[in-house]
Design an enzyme around this catalytic site. Sequence first.
Site, PDB file in Angstrom:
ATOM      1  N   ASP A  56      89.448 124.827  97.905  1.00  0.00           N
ATOM      2  CA  ASP A  56      88.112 125.245  97.481  1.00  0.00           C
ATOM      3  C   ASP A  56      87.409 125.964  98.626  1.00  0.00           C
ATOM      4  O   ASP A  56      86.818 125.334  99.500  1.00  0.00           O
ATOM      5  CB  ASP A  56      87.301 124.028  97.021  1.00  0.00           C
TER       6      ASP A  56
ATOM      7  N   HIS B 207      79.392 119.745  88.561  1.00  0.00           N
ATOM      8  CA  HIS B 207      80.007 118.422  88.665  1.00  0.00           C
ATOM      9  C   HIS B 207      78.962 117.329  88.452  1.00  0.00           C
ATOM     10  O   HIS B 207      77.811 117.490  88.859  1.00  0.00           O
ATOM     11  CB  HIS B 207      80.639 118.232  90.044  1.00  0.00           C
ATOM     12  N   GLY B 208      79.368 116.222  87.846  1.00  0.00           N
ATOM     13  CA  GLY B 208      78.448 115.094  87.641  1.00  0.00           C
ATOM     14  C   GLY B 208      77.774 115.165  86.285  1.00  0.00           C
ATOM     15  O   GLY B 208      78.100 116.024  85.458  1.00  0.00           O
TER      16      GLY B 208
ATOM     17  N   THR C 166      82.434 116.821  82.471  1.00  0.00           N
ATOM     18  CA  THR C 166      81.662 115.682  81.949  1.00  0.00           C
ATOM     19  C   THR C 166      80.340 116.134  81.338  1.00  0.00           C
ATOM     20  O   THR C 166      79.587 116.874  81.977  1.00  0.00           O
ATOM     21  CB  THR C 166      81.374 114.673  83.084  1.00  0.00           C
TER      22      THR C 166
ATOM     23  N   THR D   7      83.608 112.405  86.309  1.00  0.00           N
ATOM     24  CA  THR D   7      82.494 111.458  86.146  1.00  0.00           C
ATOM     25  C   THR D   7      82.604 110.633  84.865  1.00  0.00           C
ATOM     26  O   THR D   7      82.298 109.424  84.879  1.00  0.00           O
ATOM     27  CB  THR D   7      81.151 112.243  86.161  1.00  0.00           C
TER      28      THR D   7
ATOM     29  N   HIS E 186      85.697 123.512  85.726  1.00  0.00           N
ATOM     30  CA  HIS E 186      85.278 122.281  86.420  1.00  0.00           C
ATOM     31  C   HIS E 186      83.984 121.783  85.785  1.00  0.00           C
ATOM     32  O   HIS E 186      83.317 122.508  85.055  1.00  0.00           O
ATOM     33  CB  HIS E 186      85.030 122.577  87.911  1.00  0.00           C
ATOM     34  N   GLY E 187      83.630 120.527  86.113  1.00  0.00           N
ATOM     35  CA  GLY E 187      82.368 119.991  85.617  1.00  0.00           C
ATOM     36  C   GLY E 187      82.396 119.704  84.131  1.00  0.00           C
ATOM     37  O   GLY E 187      81.422 119.965  83.410  1.00  0.00           O
TER      38      GLY E 187
ATOM     39  N   ASP F   9      92.552 117.820  94.124  1.00  0.00           N
ATOM     40  CA  ASP F   9      91.383 118.547  93.626  1.00  0.00           C
ATOM     41  C   ASP F   9      90.430 118.830  94.808  1.00  0.00           C
ATOM     42  O   ASP F   9      90.236 117.961  95.673  1.00  0.00           O
ATOM     43  CB  ASP F   9      90.711 117.636  92.576  1.00  0.00           C
TER      44      ASP F   9
HETATM   45  P1  13P Z   1      82.877 116.130  86.284  1.00  0.00           P
HETATM   46  O1  13P Z   1      82.696 114.998  87.240  1.00  0.00           O
HETATM   47  O2  13P Z   1      81.596 116.781  85.903  1.00  0.00           O
HETATM   48  O3  13P Z   1      83.682 115.726  85.093  1.00  0.00           O
HETATM   49  O4  13P Z   1      83.695 117.279  87.038  1.00  0.00           O
HETATM   50  C1  13P Z   1      85.016 117.054  87.351  1.00  0.00           C
HETATM   51  C2  13P Z   1      85.585 118.152  88.163  1.00  0.00           C
HETATM   52  O5  13P Z   1      85.306 119.309  87.962  1.00  0.00           O
HETATM   53  C3  13P Z   1      86.519 117.768  89.218  1.00  0.00           C
HETATM   54  O6  13P Z   1      86.861 118.839  90.028  1.00  0.00           O
END
Ligand code: 13P
Length: 281
Positions: free
Chosen positions: A104, A178-179, A209, A231, A206-207, A82
């Site tokens: 990326d 992310h996060g 969480t 996350t 992505h992102g 990733d």
């Molecule tokens: P989160 O940490 O927000 O779940 O994002 C994960 C992600 O997109 C990894 O590339």
Amino acid sequence: MPLVKMTELFAAHDDTSFAVGAFNVSNMEMAWGAIQAAEELQTPLILQIAEGRLRYSPLDLLGPVMLAAAKRCKVPVAVHLDHGGTLETIKLALSLGFTSVMFDGSKYPLEENIRRTKEVVELAHAQGAAVEAEIGRVGGAEGDYKSVDVLVTSVDEAKKFAEETGVDALAVAIGTAHGNYTVQPKLRIDRLKEIFDAIKTPLVLHGGTGLTEDDFKNCIANGIKKINIATASYDNSARKIREVCAANPNAKFFDFSDAIVCGTCENVKRHMKIFNPERQA
Ligand code: 13P
């Protein structure tokens, strides 16, 4: 079950009934927890690690663990790098046998992102692996990188990028980061739908969480084929460890190992049930 390429797990372009969960792991316990979830729910998954987390778990050590976990799983599993940022790490992942890598290049201007991505596509395809890339910019930071603002993907740029690079999966920015979110994001489902209608390349979110069940379902119904979750697994594992400590101040090392396996397994299952409800045994 064989180790597979993530593209084998994706739904056909017009099938918007499910998405594959891609779960980030940082040690053997997390990989094992994710695999247990896949077996319990009979649902394929993608195991992945981000380059920004390699300080804690070097790829040449954890990579073989992820591949071994995938090979012993009773349902198909893909193993993916990733947010690869350097050719050195991408080459290492490919040499270990990862079935896909992400490059990326979202921090570069469009033409440079295209040029660098094409190089990775050539390299990975020659070794039978698939490639994910990013266009626009997902917000926040994955691992040790600097946090960035969201730059929503343009339809024209996504189209040009997909055509010129030949990538197998494309991460799009539609408002996620992310996060953990401090403010719940408003997703640009309208933009996602336009991109989905314009290109056939499988789209990645992505992102994951902190998004709601409705957010996930809306994204899947409008073309997302792969959803990244990191996350939430780290947080749930840490929460389980704190619970072990609170319940028993003399808890032993292996109680913490169990907490990580269980914390990851629980979180992966929770998301799989949303992403792929039909699939569960
Ligand atoms: P989160 O940490 O927000 O779940 O994002 C994960 C992600 O997109 C990894 O590339």
